[in-house]
Enzyme design. Structure first.
Site, PDB file in Angstrom:
ATOM      1  N   SER A  83      88.913  -5.323  64.170  1.00 42.92           N
ATOM      2  CA  SER A  83      88.998  -5.656  65.591  1.00 42.92           C
ATOM      3  C   SER A  83      88.675  -4.411  66.397  1.00 42.92           C
ATOM      4  CB  SER A  83      90.404  -6.145  65.947  1.00 42.92           C
ATOM      5  OG  SER A  83      90.587  -6.209  67.351  1.00 42.92           O
TER       6      SER A  83
ATOM      7  N   TYR B  12      99.851  -3.764  66.427  1.00 39.79           N
ATOM      8  CA  TYR B  12      98.742  -4.544  65.879  1.00 39.79           C
ATOM      9  C   TYR B  12      97.481  -3.685  65.748  1.00 39.79           C
ATOM     10  CZ  TYR B  12      94.938  -8.000  65.872  1.00 39.79           C
ATOM     11  OH  TYR B  12      93.804  -8.719  65.574  1.00 39.79           O
TER      12      TYR B  12
END
Length: 252
Positions: free
Chosen positions: A140, A153
């Protein structure tokens, strides 16, 4: 891609994973690995409608790392060598909770980083032994430079990105190809609760079908990394250069 291949999706409910599998399902045997394999009727129907030769389900608990190697051996024993493995499981977690609840922070780290290594390592070993295969790993942009707004995260994605990059180098020349996907904010099931709570989609957001289109195109071209959308790559080149004092104040 040719018919007769074996496609395995680790994270059988993943919206993006199903979209990727649907685009390469024609003539393929598809294995959906998920925690509740009996609850995948919708996903099975989607892949069948895309002319998959067969769709099977198998129980897969991402956090039960002790069983991952045996599961991969079982899939190969039952269906043959794996041609494409889509590793698409993970959780966003709750950043605010993770800042004070160490158990929750460790849960995010375990699922989004340690469990990924636990799956990718035996997958890579099996594919290397066969001299063939495609590994699709979902990183990501959150891991390219970790932000204060989602640093728990983001840190797991930073670790996964580094691991997958090194693994790709280790697989060079083996006949196994690893595609690392660096996507931005994806509007879909995984972010629905965030948006319901008032979080607006980030600029240059994508949908699951858009991500899948980019992933399959990049895999077919044997690319090592794909940014989704592609214009995020130059944006994050600049982002990496921002002073920390400015970076920490950026919104989610």
């Amino acid at each position: 891609m040719s018919n007769g291949q074996v496609v395995v999706l680790f994270g059988g409910r993943s919206e993006i994973g199903i979209e990727v599998a649907a685009r390469i399902a024609a003539g393929a045997t598809v294995v959906l690995a998920a925690r509740r394999p009996d609850h995948l009727e919708e996903q099975r129907e989607r892949l069948t409608s895309e002319n998959a030769a067969a769709v099977h389900t198998v129980e897969f608990d991402a956090n039960n790392t002790e069983q991952h190697s045996a599961l991969i051996e079982q899939i190969i024993a039952e269906h043959g060598r794996i041609d494409v493995a889509i590793v698409a499981f993970g959780i966003l977690g709750d950043q605010a909770r993770a800042e004070t609840d160490v158990t929750h922070a460790l849960q995010i780290a375990h699922t989004d980083y340690l469990a990924q290594i636990s799956v990718l390592t035996p997958l890579a070993a099996a594919m290397r032994a066969a001299g063939h295969g495609n590994l699709i790993v979902f990183s990501s942009v959150a891991g390219v430079r970790v932000r204060r707004a989602n640093y728990v995260y983001g840190s797991t994605k930073a670790g996964l990105d580094g691991f997958a990059s090194g693994l790709s180098d280790a697989l060079h020349g083996s006949g196994v190809h690893l595609l690392l996907v660096r996507s931005g904010f994806v509007i879909g099931n995984m972010t629905r609760d965030m948006m319901a709570a008032g979080v607006k989609p980030a600029p240059m957001s994508s949908t699951a079908p858009q991500v899948a289109d980019a992933v399959v195109a990049a895999m077919n071209k044997r690319k090592g990394v794909v940014w989704v959308p592609g214009r995020l790559r130059p944006v994050f080149f600049v982002m990496r250069l921002l002073p920390q004092a400015i970076w920490r104040r950026l919104p989610r």
